[in-house]
Design a protein around this motif. Sequence first.
Motif, short mmCIF file in Angstrom:
data_model
loop_
_atom_site.label_atom_id
_atom_site.label_comp_id
_atom_site.label_asym_id
_atom_site.label_seq_id
_atom_site.Cartn_x
_atom_site.Cartn_y
_atom_site.Cartn_z
N ALA A 113 -140.24 -42.59 2.72
CA ALA A 113 -139.78 -41.84 3.89
C ALA A 113 -138.77 -40.77 3.46
O ALA A 113 -138.83 -39.62 3.93
CB ALA A 113 -139.16 -42.78 4.92
N SER A 114 -137.85 -41.13 2.57
CA SER A 114 -136.87 -40.15 2.08
C SER A 114 -137.58 -39.00 1.37
O SER A 114 -137.22 -37.83 1.56
CB SER A 114 -135.89 -40.81 1.11
N SER A 153 -132.25 -46.62 -2.08
CA SER A 153 -133.32 -46.89 -1.12
C SER A 153 -133.55 -48.39 -1.08
O SER A 153 -133.70 -49.03 -2.13
CB SER A 153 -134.62 -46.18 -1.53
N ALA A 154 -133.58 -48.95 0.12
CA ALA A 154 -133.65 -50.40 0.26
C ALA A 154 -135.06 -50.95 0.00
O ALA A 154 -135.22 -52.13 -0.28
CB ALA A 154 -133.17 -50.81 1.65
#
Length: 113
Positions: free
Chosen positions: A88-89, A80-81
């Motif tokens: 959100a994920s 995840s950036a």
Amino acid sequence: EQRKQFRLEKEKPILDAFWNWLDQQHPNKGTRLAKAVNYAQNRKDTLMTYLEDGHCSLSNNLSENAIRPFTIGRKNWLFSASPKGATASAIVYTMVEMAKANDLNIYKYLTYL
């Protein structure tokens, strides 16, 4: 109660035979077989509780399968950036799991949302 009775009648003799067989094993110390025998003997009481309640399952496959997506996802979440991306994920993942839990068509459910 019926399942418990069935287990006591049909499965207990099998488990008793297994424990008797296991007690007769005398593998060389330090071998894999010795470790396996010791492992099983140390958990005999825990395994035998399976006979006490018809609701208990002999294996934990259902539990393992239920958490598998999380263990696989754990590796994916490393990429995840940003914290917002991770959030959100997690939200999408929760929606998918809720759809599964409620026997919904996941694609249609997400499309509807």
